[in-house]
Design a protein around this motif. Structure first.
Motif, PDB file in Angstrom:
ATOM      1  N   THR A  19      76.135   3.288 -37.912  1.00 30.85           N
ATOM      2  CA  THR A  19      75.277   4.381 -37.445  1.00 30.85           C
ATOM      3  C   THR A  19      74.287   4.791 -38.524  1.00 30.85           C
ATOM      4  OG1 THR A  19      77.124   5.193 -36.098  1.00 30.85           O
ATOM      5  CG2 THR A  19      75.272   6.685 -36.417  1.00 30.85           C
ATOM      6  N   ARG A  50      73.797  13.925 -30.987  1.00 30.46           N
ATOM      7  CA  ARG A  50      73.664  12.597 -30.381  1.00 30.46           C
ATOM      8  C   ARG A  50      72.655  12.639 -29.241  1.00 30.46           C
ATOM      9  NH1 ARG A  50      78.788   9.533 -27.869  1.00 30.46           N
ATOM     10  NH2 ARG A  50      78.419  10.977 -26.123  1.00 30.46           N
ATOM     11  N   ARG A  51      72.774  13.634 -28.372  1.00 25.67           N
ATOM     12  CA  ARG A  51      71.841  13.739 -27.253  1.00 25.67           C
ATOM     13  C   ARG A  51      70.414  13.966 -27.756  1.00 25.67           C
ATOM     14  NH1 ARG A  51      72.965  18.568 -23.295  1.00 25.67           N
ATOM     15  NH2 ARG A  51      75.016  17.559 -23.375  1.00 25.67           N
ATOM     16  N   CYS A  77      68.949  10.823 -29.359  1.00 28.62           N
ATOM     17  CA  CYS A  77      68.633   9.829 -28.327  1.00 28.62           C
ATOM     18  C   CYS A  77      67.330  10.186 -27.609  1.00 28.62           C
ATOM     19  CB  CYS A  77      69.779   9.725 -27.319  1.00 28.62           C
ATOM     20  SG  CYS A  77      71.227   8.846 -27.941  1.00 28.62           S
ATOM     21  N   ALA A  80      63.974   7.902 -27.822  1.00 26.81           N
ATOM     22  CA  ALA A  80      63.366   7.440 -26.568  1.00 26.81           C
ATOM     23  C   ALA A  80      61.893   7.842 -26.498  1.00 26.81           C
ATOM     24  CB  ALA A  80      64.140   7.995 -25.374  1.00 26.81           C
ATOM     25  N   LEU A 118      68.126   3.444 -31.150  1.00 21.37           N
ATOM     26  CA  LEU A 118      68.528   4.241 -29.982  1.00 21.37           C
ATOM     27  C   LEU A 118      69.851   3.759 -29.410  1.00 21.37           C
ATOM     28  CD1 LEU A 118      68.050   6.268 -27.688  1.00 21.37           C
ATOM     29  CD2 LEU A 118      66.542   4.583 -26.615  1.00 21.37           C
ATOM     30  N   ALA A 177      73.299   6.011 -29.527  1.00 20.95           N
ATOM     31  CA  ALA A 177      73.919   6.374 -28.254  1.00 20.95           C
ATOM     32  C   ALA A 177      75.367   5.898 -28.175  1.00 20.95           C
ATOM     33  CB  ALA A 177      73.110   5.792 -27.098  1.00 20.95           C
ATOM     34  N   ASN A 225      79.809  12.645 -30.535  1.00 16.16           N
ATOM     35  CA  ASN A 225      79.190  13.674 -29.685  1.00 16.16           C
ATOM     36  C   ASN A 225      79.708  15.053 -30.084  1.00 16.16           C
ATOM     37  OD1 ASN A 225      77.497  14.594 -27.665  1.00 16.16           O
ATOM     38  ND2 ASN A 225      79.088  14.465 -26.095  1.00 16.16           N
TER      39      ASN A 225
END
Length: 407
Positions: A13, A77-78, A81, A85, A180, A184, A189
């Motif tokens: 990561t 994490r969200r 991402c 994106a 990404l 993910a 999380n």
């Protein structure tokens, strides 16, 4: 060795986040190398294309703090991402832009995502590792900046020259997609505010404010000289224009070496490492001003200044995680704003000097600003909030020894 540093998933990561750093930094500065190609293709001026970089930096300065405040409740994490994106889509749009204003719009969207990315990526990466090795992890993370300067921007410029400028932007979406996918799949999380790196290890508001001030002044000094290093080397040091690429490569290698050195020192000697880097920047820029007419001295001094300027982000990220007075993402937003303000102010100050006293004066001004930053960082331990608290605790006890007890 891997088990001593971190788990396999944490290391993968971290590599993915470093790849994201590389992609963002390369994308930010890539138009500089592709400037004539973009201008010719879109039927605009080179100065207008230059605004694609200047406007990008100003967006980061303006929105880092408010965007971080607005999104601080989102799990990292969200959030990462979403940001990656946006980076991929906006970079594809940059490559497909059929006119200047569409390219400008795509660049500004990328800048919005980068502004927030800088504020959350450091605590996100640090939270993957135990406190004893977080400085090393942050140094690896910021190696992406040095690799972008060393390989990403020159490589993208070369590719654009061999094919077309759009292909360079298309290629940059690849690392973004890989980052990404890894984030993910592997980044924990963790709910917002509950990561191990979401708060400072030794919160100290005065030290944090000193770090912010030191960063802004030192980076302004560094970029006052670095922004105009090409005319300095050709106009004052007497190098041929064809030598600029190899000279900047030497500077880039020195910067990558700085990240390695800082990684070994910053966990145990954070303040000393930052002080040494700024002191070395004073020496490098003063030497560039005084001895820059000598080509040997010029090579040595630009390598030293590259070492210091590349080492600063790594030590800065680690020290913010230690002394953040509140949430570490908000603290990172403050130092990110200071760093980018220094870049913008340095470029502006250098341009004024270039039009006035001349290119040699940019090195002198950079050295003087760096000397001021050195004074600020040397004073930091004496303004520490923890030192003041300790003094206030000791003082009543001392006074009570001299006064009668009052019942």
């Amino acid at each position: 060795m891997r088990e001593q540093f971190g788990s396999k998933s944490a290391i993968i990561t971290l590599i993915a986040l470093t790849l994201a750093v590389f992609s963002y930094v390369t994308t930010e500065s890539l138009p500089i190398g592709l400037l004539p190609l973009v201008a010719a293709d879109l039927g605009t001026t080179e100065s207008a294309v230059g605004l694609l970089v200047t406007g990008y930096g100003l967006i980061i300065v303006a929105v880092s703090l408010p965007l971080t405040r607005l999104t601080r409740r989102l799990p990292r994490r969200r959030l990462l991402c979403i940001l990656l994106a946006v980076f991929v889509v906006a970079t594809c749009l940059s490559a497909a832009a059929w006119n200047y204003w569409l390219l400008m719009g795509a660049r500004m969207v990328t800048a919005l995502s980068q502004a927030l990315f800088w504020c959350v990526v450091t605590p996100a990466a640090a939270g993957l590792f135990r406190a004893e090795v977080r400085g090393r992890a942050v140094s690896i993370l910021y190696a992406g900046v040095s690799v972008a300067a060393l390989a990403g921007i020159p490589g993208g410029t070369w590719l654009g020259q061999q094919t077309n400028w759009r292909m360079a932007f298309v290629l940059l979406t690849g690392p973004g997609v890989l980052a990404l996918i890894a984030v993910a799949a592997l980044l924990p999380n963790t709910p917002a505010g509950q990561s191990a790196a979401d708060r400072g290890v030794a919160p100290d508001r005065s030290r944090y404010l000193s770090i912010v001030a030191t960063t802004a002044i030192a980076v302004t000094g560094g970029f006052t000289a670095f922004t105009y290093i090409s005319p300095f080397l050709t106009g004052f040091s007497g190098f041929a224009a064809s030598s600029l690429g190899p000279l900047l490569l030497v500077r880039g290698i020195a910067g990558l070496a700085a990240v390695v050195v800082v990684g070994f020192l910053v966990d145990r000697y954070g303040w000393l490492t930052m002080t040494a880097l700024i002191g070395l920047q004073v020496v490098a820029l003063a030497g560039q001003y005084a001895l820059g007419a000598s080509q040997v001295a010029a090579v040595i001094t630009i390598a030293l200044s590259g070492f210091t300027l590349a080492g600063l982000p790594a030590v800065l990220g680690s020290r913010v995680l230690r002394h953040a007075p509140g949430a570490s993402d908000m603290a990172s937003a403050g130092t990110s704003t200071a760093f980018n303000t220094g870049i913008t102010a340095g470029a502006l100050f250098g341009s004024l000097l270039l039009a006035g006293p001349g290119v040699r004066s940019t090195a002198l001004a950079g050295a003087l600003l760096s000397l001021l930053a050195l004074a600020v960082v040397l004073a930091e331990p004496f303004v520490s909030s923890q030192r003041q608290v300790a003094a206030s605790v000791r003082q009543p006890a001392h006074c009570n020894l001299r006064q009668p007890v009052r019942w």
